[in-house]
Design an enzyme around this catalytic site. Sequence first.
Site, mmCIF file in Angstrom:
data_model
loop_
_atom_site.group_PDB
_atom_site.id
_atom_site.type_symbol
_atom_site.label_atom_id
_atom_site.label_comp_id
_atom_site.label_asym_id
_atom_site.label_seq_id
_atom_site.Cartn_x
_atom_site.Cartn_y
_atom_site.Cartn_z
ATOM 1 N N GLU A 1 32.842 -39.757 48.010
ATOM 2 C CA GLU A 1 32.504 -38.418 47.224
ATOM 3 C C GLU A 1 31.082 -38.157 47.457
ATOM 4 O O GLU A 1 30.358 -37.653 46.494
ATOM 5 C CB GLU A 1 32.936 -38.526 45.696
ATOM 6 C CG GLU A 1 31.861 -39.622 44.809
ATOM 7 C CD GLU A 1 32.344 -40.748 44.696
ATOM 8 O OE1 GLU A 1 32.112 -41.611 43.979
ATOM 9 O OE2 GLU A 1 33.497 -41.269 45.513
ATOM 10 N N ASN A 2 30.519 -38.409 48.569
ATOM 11 C CA ASN A 2 29.134 -37.772 49.038
ATOM 12 C C ASN A 2 29.002 -36.267 48.490
ATOM 13 O O ASN A 2 29.962 -35.620 48.638
ATOM 14 C CB ASN A 2 28.796 -37.998 50.414
ATOM 15 C CG ASN A 2 29.144 -39.154 50.741
ATOM 16 O OD1 ASN A 2 28.703 -40.245 50.484
ATOM 17 N ND2 ASN A 2 29.864 -39.200 51.985
ATOM 18 N N HIS A 56 41.107 -36.022 44.555
ATOM 19 C CA HIS A 56 40.487 -37.169 43.931
ATOM 20 C C HIS A 56 38.652 -37.085 44.083
ATOM 21 O O HIS A 56 37.871 -36.995 43.396
ATOM 22 C CB HIS A 56 40.730 -38.367 44.564
ATOM 23 C CG HIS A 56 40.047 -39.677 43.654
ATOM 24 N ND1 HIS A 56 40.750 -40.570 43.117
ATOM 25 C CD2 HIS A 56 38.667 -40.240 44.014
ATOM 26 C CE1 HIS A 56 39.808 -41.492 42.803
ATOM 27 N NE2 HIS A 56 38.607 -41.174 43.103
ATOM 28 N N GLU A 57 38.410 -36.667 45.487
ATOM 29 C CA GLU A 57 37.093 -36.502 45.753
ATOM 30 C C GLU A 57 36.576 -35.596 45.288
ATOM 31 O O GLU A 57 35.302 -35.412 45.050
ATOM 32 C CB GLU A 57 36.998 -36.751 47.194
ATOM 33 C CG GLU A 57 37.454 -38.111 47.929
ATOM 34 C CD GLU A 57 37.033 -39.495 47.092
ATOM 35 O OE1 GLU A 57 35.718 -39.392 46.827
ATOM 36 O OE2 GLU A 57 37.737 -40.238 47.095
ATOM 37 N N GLU A 81 35.927 -43.536 38.418
ATOM 38 C CA GLU A 81 37.190 -43.573 39.461
ATOM 39 C C GLU A 81 38.527 -43.167 38.653
ATOM 40 O O GLU A 81 39.430 -42.586 39.125
ATOM 41 C CB GLU A 81 37.415 -44.801 39.824
ATOM 42 C CG GLU A 81 36.091 -45.170 40.838
ATOM 43 C CD GLU A 81 35.632 -44.419 42.060
ATOM 44 O OE1 GLU A 81 36.918 -43.410 42.253
ATOM 45 O OE2 GLU A 81 34.933 -44.098 42.460
#
Length: 880
Positions: free
Chosen positions: A302-303, A333-334, A356
């Site tokens: 997830e940058n 999700h990201e 998470e």
Amino acid sequence: MTRFAAAGIRLVDRAAPPRTAPARHTLDPQETSVPGENLTRIEAEERAALVTAHDYDVVLDLTTGPETFRSTTTVRFAASAGASTFIDAITRTVHSVTLNGRELDPATVADGVRIALDDLADENVLVVDADAEYTNTGEGLHRFVDPVDDEVYLYTQFEVPDSRRMFAVFEQPDLKAAFRFTVTAPDHWQVVSNQTTPEPVPADEGTATWAFAPTPRVSSYITALIAGPYSVTRSELTSSDGRTIPLGVFSRASLAEYLDADYVFEKTRQGFAYFEAQFGVAYPFEKYDQLFVPEFNAGAMENAGAVTFTETYVFRSKVTDAIRERRVVTILHELAHMWFGDLVTMKWWNDLWLNESFAEWASTMATAEATEWTEAWTTFAAMEKSWAYRQDQLPSTHPIVAEIRDLEDVQVNFDGITYAKGGSVLKQLVAWVGREAFFAGVGAYFRKHAWGNTTLADLLAELETASGRDLSAWAALWLETAGVNTLRPEIETDASGTITSFAVLQSAADDYPTIRPHRLAIGFYDLADGALVRTHRVELDVDGERTEVAELVGRARPDLVLLNDDDLAYAKVRLDEASLEVAIAHLSSIANPLARSLVWGSAWDATRDAETPARDWIALVLGNIATETESTTLRTTLAQLALAATAYTAPEGRDDLVREVADTLWTLAQGAEAGSDAQFQFVKAFAAMAESSSHLDAVAALLAGDTTLEGLDIDTDLGWELLIALVAGGVAGDAEIDARLAEDDTATGRQSAAHARAALPTLDGKQRAWDSLVVASDAPNTIVRTTALGFQRAADASLLEPFVAQYFDMLERIWNDRSYAIAEKLIVGLYPAPLANEALADATRAWLDAHPDIPALRRLVAENLAGVERALAAQARDGR
């Protein structure tokens, strides 16, 4: 970050440095060494009490050669005057260190991992000029050379502690700062970071410099750099606050033809609309790029504004619907992490689970409600919850809120508790406080703590305010204790079949005896016109070791009783004996896919726990799998079938059962609907189980085209799977592998070739695979992973007996000398688990008894042992 096996292969120049390093400077005069690359929570707390980071200027020169790059970092930070601390910097060479204008001697203050900083001022400027190393381990700044065109591709992976491999940094999540990156690279490259890519300025011949604007205040582990001649497709969307958000989808040039960027954009837009509406907070960054990168260790990362994904999600060949759905869940999700994790970040890694678990829950909810994958909760039950139950029964299980003492603790904590159990429990929390109140609390949490760091208490406070409920008791029972409960029905009937007593019994493991409250449903299913149909449902609270269900007394006993119908609770569920018999005969006739998944899961849990023999599980699967419609349920069940047949059955009857399973899978493949997902999965499962000459003949005929199945294309990747089966069966070898690799000399082709060579069923072949990973140390992460997969593939498990002693001899050396990503792959992937015998268990126990002092390493080895012990118990049960 999404945990998922990565794909892509290519030898590059250097591996990451080991986790331990010889110290050339002591940070404390009373110490004799620094603790290598590890960082303790106490150290992080002490440093955070001394330091406030303002901003970083990071200047990178990526044109200095294939092994190292130049990294010059200027850090501005406040500190307690006169204090001493350290900054993290994993380097090959430190050229200079300047603190507030004072030149420090690198030989004195830098040890290649940390740089000591003494006599700090109230406000400080630190400049570190160093050479840092590219890696081929998927940590730090990873360098890959595409075998198709010899182009170089770079990307970063910084979670947990690896931004320090690219620049000098206070490497902990609560020391947020603004980051400005200036990058010199070949002028034909794309250069991507967290902020919008600026126009490059020409530098020396053939190179250019990109000067990015500073980021908002973020944690270092979500900064990013992706560089190389990536192919890009661009689009945009309008955020809920009216901003235009640029979008980009990137892949290597040699894969661009396979990347369905429009579909990725479609799911991204659906996710943006869903999350902005539910959270009540606009997307917090200025652009959103999604980059599919080679040799990635996880599913995605997830940058902030620059999410990286495994290239497994670029489909050059046919994949299962399960993988297609998983890609959508991963995309969402990201995206959820942009708010939960990036905008608001945990203070320390003990709240990693919250990042998470929230993303796991939110992405499943968004997939089910905002995309075409409406059965996402069935997928969650089949895959995530089965992962959670498995993890929660290992000796390494831990409370959802885990004690994270240091970085090594968190590295091994990316597990089924952190992701799947946490997501399951959050689902319960939503039901407990109410969906509207939950989202209101989450939105308030984002607004109150934007760009800051939090703990679990901060989130619970907002949820309590929004819902009016006290969550302290809930948190204590569900977040601060470990283990999974088991629920089973106790049913008594009279001669007419009328229920005279119905109770739900709850038990807990001896080591984790907590009995918890559960909100669940009980479903009654009866056979009608060949279908198992739900005829009654009751929802109730279950608490204590025994809960009477008086409202079911007086009803006719149904053909099948299903506890936890609709999957509301986190608990293992047992079928009563009569219901199990009906399930074995009629599971395929349950119309509801979630109910089917729960029955599959219940029967599998009983098999894993050695309560029912593995042969009964095999009978259940072979009798009902043909009509399973949910791809993830099918994929999960077929994997469990293979494990049951090869490891959980009594050894004396195993060969016959394995042949029966393979025969049936081939029959199912031949009878499946042409071109269907089921046909594809049955063929893949059959190839993985093929051992006898007739099976191998069938595989060879498929690969050669002498046998065809209507609708099935033996494409590149399926062709590799069939060849690997032939190699593992001893009817193909190096010559055939070389020939196929000559036709597919790509990253994925090299990965498959490594898998195939390691699957050779000879002692020489296994030793060659072992030596390529243990004696040599230059294999990149994906070669390590796929070679280990091939090594463990052994129809004759006795081939692995000579490696038991070698395995335990290498453990400490591998742990000390290799980076974490590689060490973990070797410790798990080279464990000779297919032996599944008492000798292996005894050798593992002996090693654990003799090595009490390395907790993270012991955890990996103990988990390996737990798998063997479970197999031995299942074998004993199957033999009775």
